[in-house]
Write a protein that holds these residues in place. Structure first.
Motif, PDB file in Angstrom:
ATOM      1  N   ALA A  84       0.575  10.770   9.886  1.00  0.00           N
ATOM      2  CA  ALA A  84      -0.833  10.550   9.563  1.00  0.00           C
ATOM      3  C   ALA A  84      -0.969   9.668   8.319  1.00  0.00           C
ATOM      4  O   ALA A  84      -1.816   8.759   8.277  1.00  0.00           O
ATOM      5  N   GLU A  85      -0.117   9.914   7.318  1.00  0.00           N
ATOM      6  CA  GLU A  85      -0.137   9.072   6.111  1.00  0.00           C
ATOM      7  C   GLU A  85       0.194   7.623   6.456  1.00  0.00           C
ATOM      8  O   GLU A  85      -0.430   6.691   5.928  1.00  0.00           O
ATOM      9  N   GLY A  86       1.165   7.440   7.348  1.00  0.00           N
ATOM     10  CA  GLY A  86       1.542   6.087   7.757  1.00  0.00           C
ATOM     11  C   GLY A  86       0.407   5.364   8.451  1.00  0.00           C
ATOM     12  O   GLY A  86       0.176   4.167   8.221  1.00  0.00           O
ATOM     13  N   GLU A  87      -0.323   6.093   9.283  1.00  0.00           N
ATOM     14  CA  GLU A  87      -1.455   5.478   9.984  1.00  0.00           C
ATOM     15  C   GLU A  87      -2.569   5.096   9.008  1.00  0.00           C
ATOM     16  O   GLU A  87      -3.192   4.038   9.136  1.00  0.00           O
ATOM     17  N   VAL A  88      -2.827   5.974   8.033  1.00  0.00           N
ATOM     18  CA  VAL A  88      -3.852   5.659   7.028  1.00  0.00           C
ATOM     19  C   VAL A  88      -3.398   4.481   6.171  1.00  0.00           C
ATOM     20  O   VAL A  88      -4.192   3.589   5.840  1.00  0.00           O
ATOM     21  N   ALA A  89      -2.104   4.459   5.821  1.00  0.00           N
ATOM     22  CA  ALA A  89      -1.568   3.339   5.032  1.00  0.00           C
ATOM     23  C   ALA A  89      -1.729   2.027   5.799  1.00  0.00           C
ATOM     24  O   ALA A  89      -2.051   0.987   5.201  1.00  0.00           O
ATOM     25  N   GLN A  90      -1.514   2.073   7.116  1.00  0.00           N
ATOM     26  CA  GLN A  90      -1.705   0.855   7.903  1.00  0.00           C
ATOM     27  C   GLN A  90      -3.167   0.427   7.891  1.00  0.00           C
ATOM     28  O   GLN A  90      -3.468  -0.773   7.821  1.00  0.00           O
ATOM     29  N   LEU A  91      -4.060   1.400   7.931  1.00  0.00           N
ATOM     30  CA  LEU A  91      -5.488   1.100   7.881  1.00  0.00           C
ATOM     31  C   LEU A  91      -5.836   0.364   6.588  1.00  0.00           C
ATOM     32  O   LEU A  91      -6.614  -0.596   6.579  1.00  0.00           O
ATOM     33  N   ILE A  92      -5.201   0.792   5.480  1.00  0.00           N
ATOM     34  CA  ILE A  92      -5.460   0.183   4.179  1.00  0.00           C
ATOM     35  C   ILE A  92      -4.908  -1.239   4.101  1.00  0.00           C
ATOM     36  O   ILE A  92      -5.520  -2.132   3.512  1.00  0.00           O
ATOM     37  N   THR A  93      -3.726  -1.452   4.708  1.00  0.00           N
ATOM     38  CA  THR A  93      -3.099  -2.781   4.627  1.00  0.00           C
ATOM     39  C   THR A  93      -3.669  -3.763   5.646  1.00  0.00           C
ATOM     40  O   THR A  93      -3.488  -4.976   5.507  1.00  0.00           O
TER      41      THR A  93
END
Length: 333
Positions: free
Chosen positions: A152-161
């Motif tokens: 989930a953190e990885g998906e949110v991080a992708q959203l940010i980038t």
């Protein structure tokens, strides 16, 4: 081309054959555990499960357990748990990405809408946790529950980038470790844990899965700019249209002229794109060698995965796991 396809298919077939009876158990458990009196749940979940896929992550759990000499049946439920976590993330990803295709078929959100897809994804996550609790091992629960939060953190991080051309390779690597490689790592690690192997072997299996997962995602990001995508039931350039900063783009952007950087910012940050922009973007990637370099990085991580298996004695399943590294990378060809 057909000649090259044979060894790739053979690698997957060999691994499947080695754990065939266990995999049949996983498939039965998937069907049993996605049942619900709420009819839409098995209907929607069954749609994405029936879409196929290689079941690579549960295969890794079963194969890791076999490599580590496990003789029980706990790994079947845990492999099912891994597949449910993966399927739940696919349902959620397709909503976030507004995808209309999944493995050549209409995505669940295209058929039933976003709300149903998100909620059935939540159901599958919950089923995964039920399976973890049934196993009763706190270490297994810790590994798989942590994997769920890291994904989930990885998906949110992708959203940010996304849409941020300042994203560098280090930030990209953290994203793909989280959203993809963490589940590969956890899938392999729990196979060693159920076998009661020493921590060094648990660590080796985790390292194998992590490196394999990174290589797998690098190839996926390469493939988004390859005509081969059409054969995989996907459209070319989805990442580009969504403004995702993947390694082929990051390297081309960093090596580009000021004029090229202006092009990338218009297309990826402002999402102002014309039909000619994707071919131009792909030409820039060729010019700067970013697609070739992405595959070179995938091979580097593939070699790390192979080296992690040195901790284990030679066996047919070890050979198959080594060959699966090539299978994952050679999807690009």
């Amino acid at each position: 081309m057909e000649e090259n396809q044979k060894p790739k298919a053979a690698a997957l077939d060999a691994l499947v054959a080695l754990v065939d009876s266990d995999m049949q158990g996983v498939n039965r458990t998937i069907v049993e555990r996605m049942q619900s009196p709420v009819a839409l749940i098995p209907q929607l979940a069954g749609h994405i499960v029936a879409a196929g896929g290689k079941r690579l992550r549960p295969l890794l759990t079963l194969s890791a357990a076999k490599l580590c000499g496990y003789r029980g049946d706990r790994h079947v439920k845990l492999a099912t748990c891994v597949e449910f976590i993966h399927t739940a993330t696919l349902l959620h990803d397709d909503v976030v990405d507004e995808s209309e295709l999944r493995r050549g078929r209409q995505s669940a959100n295209a058929v039933w809408g976003n709300q149903a897809s998100v909620l059935v994804g939540d159901f599958l996550f919950s089923r995964a946790f039920e399976l973890m609790v049934e196993d009763g091992n706190l270490k297994v629960l810790a590994i798989l529950s942590r994997a769920s939060s890291v994904i989930a953190e990885g998906e949110v991080a992708q959203l940010i980038t996304t849409n941020d051309t300042d994203t560098d390779e280090a930030a990209y690597l953290e994203v793909i470790k989280g959203k993809t490689a963490e589940l590969f790592a956890a899938a392999c690690e729990v196979g060693a844990v159920v076998a009661g192997r020493p921590e060094a072997e648990e660590r080796a299996m985790r390292d194998y899965g992590m490196a394999l997962g990174i290589a797998f995602q690098l190839v996926d990001d390469y493939l988004d700019y390859s005509a081969k995508q059409e054969a995989l039931g996907k459209t070319v350039g989805d990442d580009f249209r969504e403004g995702k900063l993947t390694l082929p783009v990051i390297l081309a952007f960093q090596r580009g002229s000021d004029e090229e950087k202006t092009f990338w910012r218009r297309c990826l940050e402002d999402l102002e794109q014309t039909p000619d922009d994707l071919p131009h973007a792909m030409a820039l990637m060729q010019k700067h060698g970013s697609l070739t370099e992405t595959l070179e990085r995938a091979r580097f991580y593939g070699e790390q995965a192979r080296r992690a298996l040195d901790a284990f004695p030679d066996a047919p399943v070890k050979t198959a796991l080594r060959d699966i590294v090539d299978f994952c990378i050679e999807r690009a060809y």
